[in-house]
Motif scaffolding. Structure first.
Motif, PDB file in Angstrom:
ATOM      1  N   LEU A  96      10.895   1.197  13.454  1.00 60.77           N
ATOM      2  CA  LEU A  96       9.418   1.329  13.021  1.00 60.77           C
ATOM      3  C   LEU A  96       9.462   1.327  11.360  1.00 60.77           C
ATOM      4  O   LEU A  96      10.009   1.963  10.700  1.00 60.77           O
ATOM      5  CB  LEU A  96       8.618   2.596  13.390  1.00 60.77           C
ATOM      6  N   VAL A  97       8.409   0.341  11.042  1.00 62.09           N
ATOM      7  CA  VAL A  97       8.155   0.084   9.750  1.00 62.09           C
ATOM      8  C   VAL A  97       6.956   0.356   9.519  1.00 62.09           C
ATOM      9  O   VAL A  97       5.993  -0.301  10.163  1.00 62.09           O
ATOM     10  CB  VAL A  97       8.658  -1.132   8.815  1.00 62.09           C
ATOM     11  N   ARG A  98       6.165   1.238   8.619  1.00 62.08           N
ATOM     12  CA  ARG A  98       4.976   1.571   8.253  1.00 62.08           C
ATOM     13  C   ARG A  98       4.407   0.548   7.224  1.00 62.08           C
ATOM     14  O   ARG A  98       4.681   0.833   6.239  1.00 62.08           O
ATOM     15  CB  ARG A  98       4.633   2.919   8.370  1.00 62.08           C
ATOM     16  N   LEU A  99       3.187  -0.213   7.465  1.00 64.47           N
ATOM     17  CA  LEU A  99       2.845  -1.166   6.270  1.00 64.47           C
ATOM     18  C   LEU A  99       1.327  -0.894   6.101  1.00 64.47           C
ATOM     19  O   LEU A  99       0.641  -1.002   7.153  1.00 64.47           O
ATOM     20  CB  LEU A  99       3.330  -2.678   6.610  1.00 64.47           C
ATOM     21  N   GLY A 100       0.890  -0.523   4.900  1.00 68.80           N
ATOM     22  CA  GLY A 100      -0.439  -0.491   4.570  1.00 68.80           C
ATOM     23  C   GLY A 100      -0.965  -1.575   4.031  1.00 68.80           C
ATOM     24  O   GLY A 100      -0.292  -2.274   3.120  1.00 68.80           O
ATOM     25  N   CYS A 101      -2.353  -1.842   4.202  1.00 70.93           N
ATOM     26  CA  CYS A 101      -2.830  -3.227   3.512  1.00 70.93           C
ATOM     27  C   CYS A 101      -4.269  -3.078   3.359  1.00 70.93           C
ATOM     28  O   CYS A 101      -5.061  -2.003   4.368  1.00 70.93           O
ATOM     29  CB  CYS A 101      -2.723  -4.407   4.202  1.00 70.93           C
ATOM     30  N   PRO A 102      -5.246  -3.445   2.672  1.00 73.59           N
ATOM     31  CA  PRO A 102      -6.532  -3.490   2.609  1.00 73.59           C
ATOM     32  C   PRO A 102      -7.360  -4.233   3.743  1.00 73.59           C
ATOM     33  O   PRO A 102      -6.878  -5.183   4.332  1.00 73.59           O
ATOM     34  CB  PRO A 102      -6.815  -4.007   1.378  1.00 73.59           C
ATOM     35  N   PRO A 103      -8.544  -3.584   4.046  1.00 74.24           N
ATOM     36  CA  PRO A 103      -9.170  -4.578   5.037  1.00 74.24           C
ATOM     37  C   PRO A 103      -9.237  -5.844   4.835  1.00 74.24           C
ATOM     38  O   PRO A 103      -9.479  -6.413   3.653  1.00 74.24           O
ATOM     39  CB  PRO A 103     -10.728  -3.734   5.121  1.00 74.24           C
ATOM     40  N   GLY A 104      -9.138  -6.741   5.643  1.00 72.88           N
ATOM     41  CA  GLY A 104      -9.400  -8.386   5.561  1.00 72.88           C
ATOM     42  C   GLY A 104      -7.951  -8.874   5.427  1.00 72.88           C
ATOM     43  O   GLY A 104      -7.859 -10.052   5.455  1.00 72.88           O
ATOM     44  N   PHE A 105      -7.175  -8.264   4.434  1.00 77.65           N
ATOM     45  CA  PHE A 105      -5.919  -8.700   4.300  1.00 77.65           C
ATOM     46  C   PHE A 105      -4.790  -9.106   5.548  1.00 77.65           C
ATOM     47  O   PHE A 105      -4.144 -10.149   5.671  1.00 77.65           O
ATOM     48  CB  PHE A 105      -5.113  -7.962   3.253  1.00 77.65           C
ATOM     49  N   TYR A 114      13.520 -10.762  13.556  1.00 76.50           N
ATOM     50  CA  TYR A 114      13.900  -9.365  13.609  1.00 76.50           C
ATOM     51  C   TYR A 114      13.246  -8.770  15.035  1.00 76.50           C
ATOM     52  O   TYR A 114      12.210  -7.966  14.825  1.00 76.50           O
ATOM     53  CB  TYR A 114      13.535  -8.877  12.511  1.00 76.50           C
ATOM     54  N   PRO A 115      13.681  -9.179  16.101  1.00 73.76           N
ATOM     55  CA  PRO A 115      12.929  -8.681  17.406  1.00 73.76           C
ATOM     56  C   PRO A 115      12.983  -7.133  17.664  1.00 73.76           C
ATOM     57  O   PRO A 115      12.088  -6.724  18.459  1.00 73.76           O
ATOM     58  CB  PRO A 115      13.716  -9.418  18.488  1.00 73.76           C
ATOM     59  N   LYS A 116      14.098  -6.456  16.964  1.00 69.86           N
ATOM     60  CA  LYS A 116      14.069  -5.054  17.290  1.00 69.86           C
ATOM     61  C   LYS A 116      13.240  -4.105  16.273  1.00 69.86           C
ATOM     62  O   LYS A 116      13.440  -3.055  15.957  1.00 69.86           O
ATOM     63  CB  LYS A 116      15.409  -4.687  17.301  1.00 69.86           C
ATOM     64  N   VAL A 117      12.529  -5.040  15.227  1.00 71.58           N
ATOM     65  CA  VAL A 117      11.765  -4.191  14.340  1.00 71.58           C
ATOM     66  C   VAL A 117      10.515  -3.933  14.860  1.00 71.58           C
ATOM     67  O   VAL A 117       9.852  -4.897  15.473  1.00 71.58           O
ATOM     68  CB  VAL A 117      11.837  -4.928  12.854  1.00 71.58           C
ATOM     69  N   ARG A 118       9.983  -2.925  14.665  1.00 69.71           N
ATOM     70  CA  ARG A 118       8.307  -2.578  15.130  1.00 69.71           C
ATOM     71  C   ARG A 118       7.557  -2.390  13.851  1.00 69.71           C
ATOM     72  O   ARG A 118       8.122  -1.768  13.155  1.00 69.71           O
ATOM     73  CB  ARG A 118       8.338  -1.265  16.158  1.00 69.71           C
ATOM     74  N   LEU A 119       6.308  -2.760  13.922  1.00 74.40           N
ATOM     75  CA  LEU A 119       5.495  -2.641  12.964  1.00 74.40           C
ATOM     76  C   LEU A 119       4.212  -1.858  12.996  1.00 74.40           C
ATOM     77  O   LEU A 119       3.756  -2.103  13.976  1.00 74.40           O
ATOM     78  CB  LEU A 119       5.171  -3.812  12.072  1.00 74.40           C
ATOM     79  N   GLN A 120       3.996  -0.944  12.098  1.00 70.70           N
ATOM     80  CA  GLN A 120       2.688  -0.036  12.219  1.00 70.70           C
ATOM     81  C   GLN A 120       1.694  -0.407  11.123  1.00 70.70           C
ATOM     82  O   GLN A 120       2.007  -0.360  10.098  1.00 70.70           O
ATOM     83  CB  GLN A 120       2.918   1.454  12.269  1.00 70.70           C
ATOM     84  N   LEU A 121       0.805  -1.244  11.363  1.00 68.09           N
ATOM     85  CA  LEU A 121      -0.275  -1.661  10.372  1.00 68.09           C
ATOM     86  C   LEU A 121      -1.282  -0.695   9.836  1.00 68.09           C
ATOM     87  O   LEU A 121      -2.067  -0.337  11.148  1.00 68.09           O
ATOM     88  CB  LEU A 121      -0.390  -3.076  10.729  1.00 68.09           C
ATOM     89  N   LEU A 122      -1.439  -0.233   8.979  1.00 71.13           N
ATOM     90  CA  LEU A 122      -2.345   0.795   8.616  1.00 71.13           C
ATOM     91  C   LEU A 122      -3.289   0.192   7.434  1.00 71.13           C
ATOM     92  O   LEU A 122      -3.039   0.004   6.335  1.00 71.13           O
ATOM     93  CB  LEU A 122      -1.831   2.161   7.794  1.00 71.13           C
ATOM     94  N   VAL A 123      -4.601  -0.247   8.006  1.00 74.99           N
ATOM     95  CA  VAL A 123      -5.454  -0.821   7.369  1.00 74.99           C
ATOM     96  C   VAL A 123      -6.500   0.244   6.823  1.00 74.99           C
ATOM     97  O   VAL A 123      -7.172   1.018   7.449  1.00 74.99           O
ATOM     98  CB  VAL A 123      -6.323  -1.785   8.143  1.00 74.99           C
ATOM     99  N   SER A 124      -6.565   0.284   5.505  1.00 73.22           N
ATOM    100  CA  SER A 124      -7.406   1.342   4.626  1.00 73.22           C
ATOM    101  C   SER A 124      -8.055   0.769   3.525  1.00 73.22           C
ATOM    102  O   SER A 124      -7.183   0.136   2.681  1.00 73.22           O
ATOM    103  CB  SER A 124      -6.743   2.638   4.827  1.00 73.22           C
ATOM    104  N   LEU A 125      -9.192   1.262   2.940  1.00 69.24           N
ATOM    105  CA  LEU A 125      -9.926   0.845   1.622  1.00 69.24           C
ATOM    106  C   LEU A 125      -9.180   2.041   0.741  1.00 69.24           C
ATOM    107  O   LEU A 125      -9.205   1.810  -0.507  1.00 69.24           O
ATOM    108  CB  LEU A 125     -11.208   1.027   1.638  1.00 69.24           C
ATOM    109  N   GLU A 126      -8.899   2.940   1.313  1.00 67.46           N
ATOM    110  CA  GLU A 126      -8.410   4.280   0.343  1.00 67.46           C
ATOM    111  C   GLU A 126      -7.012   4.213   0.077  1.00 67.46           C
ATOM    112  O   GLU A 126      -6.154   3.322   0.608  1.00 67.46           O
ATOM    113  CB  GLU A 126      -8.649   5.598   1.081  1.00 67.46           C
ATOM    114  N   THR A 127      -6.750   4.466  -1.338  1.00 71.80           N
ATOM    115  CA  THR A 127      -5.286   4.637  -1.694  1.00 71.80           C
ATOM    116  C   THR A 127      -4.383   5.221  -0.983  1.00 71.80           C
ATOM    117  O   THR A 127      -4.687   6.252  -0.784  1.00 71.80           O
ATOM    118  CB  THR A 127      -5.228   4.918  -3.288  1.00 71.80           C
ATOM    119  N   ILE A 128      -3.212   4.612  -0.413  1.00 75.12           N
ATOM    120  CA  ILE A 128      -2.316   5.309   0.303  1.00 75.12           C
ATOM    121  C   ILE A 128      -1.300   5.903  -0.801  1.00 75.12           C
ATOM    122  O   ILE A 128      -0.473   4.995  -1.412  1.00 75.12           O
ATOM    123  CB  ILE A 128      -1.701   4.184   1.459  1.00 75.12           C
TER     124      ILE A 128
END
Length: 313
Positions: free
Chosen positions: A93-102, A118-132
Protein backbone atom coordinates in the motif's frame (compact mmCIF):
# COMPACT_ATOMS: atom_id res chain seq x y z
CA UNK A 1 3.18 -11.75 22.33
CA UNK A 2 2.02 -8.08 22.05
CA UNK A 3 -0.52 -7.30 19.36
CA UNK A 4 1.06 -4.64 17.14
CA UNK A 5 -2.36 -3.61 15.84
CA UNK A 6 -3.40 -2.59 19.35
CA UNK A 7 -0.16 -0.65 19.79
CA UNK A 8 -0.83 1.06 16.46
CA UNK A 9 -4.39 1.99 17.46
CA UNK A 10 -3.27 3.28 20.86
CA UNK A 11 -0.47 5.36 19.32
CA UNK A 12 -2.86 6.84 16.75
CA UNK A 13 -5.41 7.81 19.42
CA UNK A 14 -2.74 9.65 21.40
CA UNK A 15 -1.15 11.26 18.33
CA UNK A 16 -4.47 12.55 16.99
CA UNK A 17 -5.73 13.64 20.42
CA UNK A 18 -8.78 11.40 20.70
CA UNK A 19 -10.74 8.43 19.40
CA UNK A 20 -12.89 10.41 16.96
CA UNK A 21 -9.96 12.22 15.34
CA UNK A 22 -7.93 9.00 15.10
CA UNK A 23 -10.92 7.19 13.62
CA UNK A 24 -11.31 9.82 10.91
CA UNK A 25 -7.60 9.74 10.10
CA UNK A 26 -7.45 5.94 9.92
CA UNK A 27 -10.88 5.33 8.43
CA UNK A 28 -11.80 3.13 11.39
CA UNK A 29 -14.97 3.47 13.50
CA UNK A 30 -14.43 5.29 16.80
CA UNK A 31 -16.16 2.44 18.63
CA UNK A 32 -13.64 -0.09 17.33
CA UNK A 33 -10.69 2.02 18.45
CA UNK A 34 -12.25 2.44 21.89
CA UNK A 35 -12.79 -1.31 22.26
CA UNK A 36 -9.25 -2.17 21.16
CA UNK A 37 -7.62 0.34 23.51
CA UNK A 38 -9.84 -0.83 26.39
CA UNK A 39 -8.88 -4.44 25.64
CA UNK A 40 -5.21 -3.43 25.64
CA UNK A 41 -5.59 -1.80 29.06
CA UNK A 42 -7.40 -4.86 30.38
CA UNK A 43 -4.71 -7.21 29.10
CA UNK A 44 -1.94 -5.08 30.62
CA UNK A 45 -4.00 -4.51 33.79
CA UNK A 46 -3.15 -0.78 33.72
CA UNK A 47 -4.94 2.43 32.85
CA UNK A 48 -3.21 4.12 29.94
CA UNK A 49 -5.63 6.99 29.27
CA UNK A 50 -7.55 9.42 31.44
CA UNK A 51 -10.92 9.89 29.78
CA UNK A 52 -13.35 12.75 30.34
CA UNK A 53 -16.12 14.36 28.34
CA UNK A 54 -13.90 17.18 27.07
CA UNK A 55 -10.40 15.78 26.96
CA UNK A 56 -8.24 12.71 26.83
CA UNK A 57 -4.79 12.51 28.41
CA UNK A 58 -2.11 9.96 29.18
CA UNK A 59 -1.62 8.56 32.64
CA UNK A 60 1.93 8.37 33.98
CA UNK A 61 2.11 4.72 32.94
CA UNK A 62 0.49 5.56 29.61
CA UNK A 63 3.11 8.20 28.89
CA UNK A 64 5.95 5.70 29.32
CA UNK A 65 4.03 3.06 27.36
CA UNK A 66 3.40 5.53 24.53
CA UNK A 67 7.12 6.17 24.11
CA UNK A 68 7.80 2.44 23.81
CA UNK A 69 4.85 2.08 21.40
CA UNK A 70 6.30 4.66 19.03
CA UNK A 71 9.69 2.97 19.13
CA UNK A 72 8.16 -0.47 18.54
CA UNK A 73 6.06 0.74 15.61
CA UNK A 74 9.05 2.51 14.09
CA UNK A 75 11.08 -0.69 14.30
CA UNK A 76 8.23 -2.73 12.82
CA UNK A 77 7.95 -0.25 9.96
CA UNK A 78 11.73 -0.38 9.44
CA UNK A 79 11.62 -4.19 9.35
CA UNK A 80 8.85 -4.15 6.74
CA UNK A 81 10.71 -1.55 4.68
CA UNK A 82 13.88 -3.65 4.80
CA UNK A 83 11.99 -6.76 3.69
CA UNK A 84 10.19 -4.96 0.87
CA UNK A 85 13.35 -3.26 -0.31
CA UNK A 86 14.76 -6.72 -1.01
CA UNK A 87 11.62 -7.71 -2.94
CA UNK A 88 12.12 -7.66 -6.68
CA UNK A 89 8.57 -6.60 -7.52
CA UNK A 90 7.04 -3.43 -5.99
CA UNK A 91 4.05 -4.31 -3.85
CA UNK A 92 1.98 -3.10 -0.93
CA UNK A 93 0.00 0.00 0.00
CA UNK A 94 1.13 3.52 -0.90
CA UNK A 95 -0.68 6.50 0.63
CA UNK A 96 -0.91 9.52 -1.69
CA UNK A 97 -2.36 12.89 -0.70
CA UNK A 98 -3.60 15.51 -3.17
CA UNK A 99 -5.79 18.64 -3.24
CA UNK A 100 -9.44 18.50 -4.35
CA UNK A 101 -9.89 18.47 -8.12
CA UNK A 102 -6.41 17.20 -8.86
CA UNK A 103 -7.29 13.54 -8.54
CA UNK A 104 -10.21 13.55 -10.96
CA UNK A 105 -8.57 15.80 -13.55
CA UNK A 106 -4.87 14.84 -13.51
CA UNK A 107 -4.24 11.64 -11.57
CA UNK A 108 -7.09 9.73 -13.19
CA UNK A 109 -5.32 9.99 -16.52
CA UNK A 110 -1.98 8.56 -15.35
CA UNK A 111 -2.94 5.89 -12.81
CA UNK A 112 -4.26 3.18 -15.21
CA UNK A 113 -0.83 2.84 -16.82
CA UNK A 114 0.79 2.72 -13.38
CA UNK A 115 -1.46 -0.08 -12.14
CA UNK A 116 -0.95 -1.99 -15.38
CA UNK A 117 2.82 -1.84 -14.85
CA UNK A 118 2.70 -2.59 -11.11
CA UNK A 119 -0.34 -4.80 -10.40
CA UNK A 120 0.70 -5.63 -6.83
CA UNK A 121 0.81 -2.01 -5.67
CA UNK A 122 -2.28 -0.67 -3.93
CA UNK A 123 -2.99 3.06 -3.62
CA UNK A 124 -4.88 4.97 -0.96
CA UNK A 125 -5.78 8.45 -2.24
CA UNK A 126 -6.27 11.09 0.46
CA UNK A 127 -8.03 14.17 -0.94
CA UNK A 128 -7.82 17.19 1.35
CA UNK A 129 -7.53 20.97 1.31
CA UNK A 130 -5.63 20.79 4.59
CA UNK A 131 -1.85 20.57 4.68
CA UNK A 132 -0.87 16.93 5.19
CA UNK A 133 2.02 16.15 7.53
CA UNK A 134 3.71 13.25 5.76
CA UNK A 135 5.63 12.04 8.78
CA UNK A 136 2.97 12.47 11.48
CA UNK A 137 0.15 11.10 9.32
CA UNK A 138 2.22 8.29 7.76
CA UNK A 139 1.59 9.46 4.20
CA UNK A 140 4.13 8.41 1.57
CA UNK A 141 3.69 11.04 -1.13
CA UNK A 142 1.79 14.34 -1.30
CA UNK A 143 0.88 16.54 -4.24
CA UNK A 144 0.61 20.08 -2.96
CA UNK A 145 -0.15 23.35 -4.73
CA UNK A 146 1.30 26.43 -3.09
CA UNK A 147 1.85 30.00 -4.15
CA UNK A 148 5.25 29.62 -2.48
CA UNK A 149 6.81 26.41 -1.25
CA UNK A 150 8.77 26.62 1.98
CA UNK A 151 11.85 24.43 2.03
CA UNK A 152 11.78 21.66 4.62
CA UNK A 153 14.89 19.63 5.34
CA UNK A 154 12.75 16.56 6.12
CA UNK A 155 11.11 16.52 2.69
CA UNK A 156 12.18 16.11 -0.90
CA UNK A 157 10.27 18.33 -3.35
CA UNK A 158 9.95 17.96 -7.11
CA UNK A 159 8.19 20.62 -9.17
CA UNK A 160 5.44 19.31 -11.43
CA UNK A 161 4.36 22.61 -12.95
CA UNK A 162 2.15 25.65 -12.37
CA UNK A 163 -1.62 25.80 -12.09
CA UNK A 164 -3.21 29.13 -12.86
CA UNK A 165 -6.15 30.63 -10.98
CA UNK A 166 -8.92 31.97 -13.19
CA UNK A 167 -12.29 33.67 -13.05
CA UNK A 168 -15.18 31.61 -14.43
CA UNK A 169 -18.95 31.75 -14.72
CA UNK A 170 -21.72 29.89 -16.52
CA UNK A 171 -22.92 31.12 -19.94
CA UNK A 172 -26.43 31.51 -18.52
CA UNK A 173 -25.19 33.73 -15.69
CA UNK A 174 -23.26 35.97 -18.06
CA UNK A 175 -26.21 36.18 -20.45
CA UNK A 176 -28.39 37.41 -17.60
CA UNK A 177 -25.97 40.14 -16.50
CA UNK A 178 -24.25 43.06 -18.12
CA UNK A 179 -21.09 42.39 -20.10
CA UNK A 180 -17.96 42.20 -17.99
CA UNK A 181 -15.31 44.28 -19.74
CA UNK A 182 -13.21 45.50 -16.82
CA UNK A 183 -12.35 44.14 -13.36
CA UNK A 184 -14.42 46.96 -11.87
CA UNK A 185 -17.52 45.43 -13.46
CA UNK A 186 -17.32 42.55 -10.96
CA UNK A 187 -18.16 44.88 -8.07
CA UNK A 188 -21.89 44.80 -8.80
CA UNK A 189 -22.20 41.08 -9.50
CA UNK A 190 -22.80 38.14 -7.14
CA UNK A 191 -19.64 36.11 -6.64
CA UNK A 192 -18.55 32.80 -5.14
CA UNK A 193 -15.56 33.17 -2.82
CA UNK A 194 -13.26 30.76 -1.07
CA UNK A 195 -13.92 30.80 2.64
CA UNK A 196 -10.27 30.45 3.69
CA UNK A 197 -8.94 33.54 1.93
CA UNK A 198 -7.85 36.34 4.24
CA UNK A 199 -10.46 38.79 2.94
CA UNK A 200 -13.26 37.09 1.05
CA UNK A 201 -14.61 40.41 -0.28
CA UNK A 202 -11.42 41.44 -2.15
CA UNK A 203 -9.95 39.75 -5.21
CA UNK A 204 -6.54 40.66 -6.57
CA UNK A 205 -6.19 40.28 -10.32
CA UNK A 206 -3.23 40.81 -12.63
CA UNK A 207 -3.28 42.18 -16.17
CA UNK A 208 -1.08 41.07 -19.07
CA UNK A 209 1.85 43.03 -17.64
CA UNK A 210 1.28 41.47 -14.19
CA UNK A 211 0.10 44.78 -12.73
CA UNK A 212 -2.19 44.12 -9.76
CA UNK A 213 -5.79 45.30 -9.56
CA UNK A 214 -7.70 44.92 -6.29
CA UNK A 215 -11.45 44.49 -6.71
CA UNK A 216 -13.98 44.66 -3.90
CA UNK A 217 -16.96 42.39 -4.50
CA UNK A 218 -19.88 40.99 -2.55
CA UNK A 219 -19.83 37.17 -2.23
CA UNK A 220 -23.20 35.52 -2.57
CA UNK A 221 -21.70 32.24 -1.44
CA UNK A 222 -18.68 31.43 0.75
CA UNK A 223 -17.34 27.88 0.37
CA UNK A 224 -14.27 26.01 1.59
CA UNK A 225 -14.56 23.32 -1.09
CA UNK A 226 -13.48 24.13 -4.64
CA UNK A 227 -15.64 21.36 -6.11
CA UNK A 228 -18.72 22.92 -4.53
CA UNK A 229 -17.67 26.35 -5.82
CA UNK A 230 -17.34 24.91 -9.33
CA UNK A 231 -20.80 23.32 -9.24
CA UNK A 232 -22.31 26.50 -7.85
CA UNK A 233 -20.76 28.48 -10.70
CA UNK A 234 -22.08 25.95 -13.24
CA UNK A 235 -25.56 26.39 -11.74
CA UNK A 236 -25.28 30.14 -12.34
CA UNK A 237 -24.93 31.44 -8.79
CA UNK A 238 -22.14 33.85 -9.64
CA UNK A 239 -18.58 34.47 -10.79
CA UNK A 240 -16.05 32.16 -9.10
CA UNK A 241 -12.28 32.29 -8.75
CA UNK A 242 -10.98 28.73 -9.15
CA UNK A 243 -7.72 26.86 -9.74
CA UNK A 244 -7.55 25.50 -13.28
CA UNK A 245 -7.30 21.94 -11.96
CA UNK A 246 -10.82 22.18 -10.57
CA UNK A 247 -12.51 23.40 -13.75
CA UNK A 248 -10.64 21.78 -16.66
CA UNK A 249 -13.58 19.66 -17.84
CA UNK A 250 -16.22 22.33 -17.23
CA UNK A 251 -14.29 24.81 -19.40
CA UNK A 252 -13.68 22.21 -22.10
CA UNK A 253 -17.40 21.31 -22.26
CA UNK A 254 -18.61 24.91 -22.15
CA UNK A 255 -20.38 24.50 -18.80
CA UNK A 256 -18.09 27.29 -17.60
CA UNK A 257 -16.35 30.04 -19.53
CA UNK A 258 -13.47 32.33 -18.68
CA UNK A 259 -14.35 35.77 -17.37
CA UNK A 260 -11.90 38.61 -18.09
CA UNK A 261 -9.50 36.25 -19.90
CA UNK A 262 -6.85 38.98 -20.14
CA UNK A 263 -6.54 38.87 -16.35
CA UNK A 264 -5.44 36.12 -13.98
CA UNK A 265 -5.33 35.71 -10.22
CA UNK A 266 -1.84 34.26 -9.86
CA UNK A 267 -0.42 30.78 -10.08
CA UNK A 268 0.21 27.93 -7.68
CA UNK A 269 3.32 25.82 -8.21
CA UNK A 270 2.50 22.14 -7.81
CA UNK A 271 5.08 20.06 -5.97
CA UNK A 272 5.44 16.35 -5.38
CA UNK A 273 6.60 15.90 -1.79
CA UNK A 274 8.01 12.78 -0.18
CA UNK A 275 10.33 11.86 2.65
CA UNK A 276 13.49 9.81 2.40
CA UNK A 277 14.23 9.45 6.10
CA UNK A 278 14.94 5.74 5.91
CA UNK A 279 15.06 5.10 2.20
CA UNK A 280 12.14 4.69 -0.10
CA UNK A 281 10.13 1.48 -0.51
CA UNK A 282 10.03 0.09 -4.06
CA UNK A 283 6.29 0.72 -4.37
CA UNK A 284 6.72 4.35 -3.32
CA UNK A 285 9.72 4.84 -5.58
CA UNK A 286 7.97 3.57 -8.71
CA UNK A 287 4.93 5.74 -7.98
CA UNK A 288 7.11 8.83 -7.49
CA UNK A 289 9.00 8.10 -10.70
CA UNK A 290 5.75 7.56 -12.61
CA UNK A 291 4.17 10.79 -11.37
CA UNK A 292 7.29 12.83 -12.13
CA UNK A 293 7.42 11.33 -15.64
CA UNK A 294 3.74 11.77 -16.53
CA UNK A 295 2.06 14.56 -14.55
CA UNK A 296 3.96 17.58 -15.96
CA UNK A 297 2.82 16.74 -19.49
CA UNK A 298 -0.77 16.10 -18.38
CA UNK A 299 -0.79 19.43 -16.55
CA UNK A 300 0.72 21.21 -19.56
CA UNK A 301 -2.01 19.84 -21.86
CA UNK A 302 -4.76 20.72 -19.40
CA UNK A 303 -3.35 24.23 -18.98
CA UNK A 304 -3.24 24.75 -22.74
CA UNK A 305 -6.83 23.54 -23.05
CA UNK A 306 -7.96 26.11 -20.48
CA UNK A 307 -6.47 29.01 -22.40
CA UNK A 308 -7.74 27.69 -25.74
CA UNK A 309 -11.28 27.20 -24.42
CA UNK A 310 -14.13 29.57 -25.08
CA UNK A 311 -13.60 32.93 -23.35
CA UNK A 312 -15.87 35.81 -22.48
CA UNK A 313 -14.50 39.34 -22.33
Amino acid sequence: MPNLDDLFYFEAVVRHGGFAAAGRALGIPKSKLSRRVAALEQRLDVQLLERSVRRLSLTAVGDVFYGHCRAALAEAEAAEEAAQTLTAEPRGLVRLGCPPGFGEHALAGVLPAFFAAYPKVRLQLLVSLETIDLIAERVDVVIRANLAFEENSDLVARKLGPIGIVLVASPAFLAAHSAIARPEDLAGLPTIAHQKTQDQSIWELYDGADRPVRIRHEPRLLVNDFAVSREAAIEGLGVAMLPQAVCYDALASGALVRVLPDYHAGESMVHLLFTSRRGMLPAVRVLVDHLIATLPEVMRRKRAAVYQSQTVA
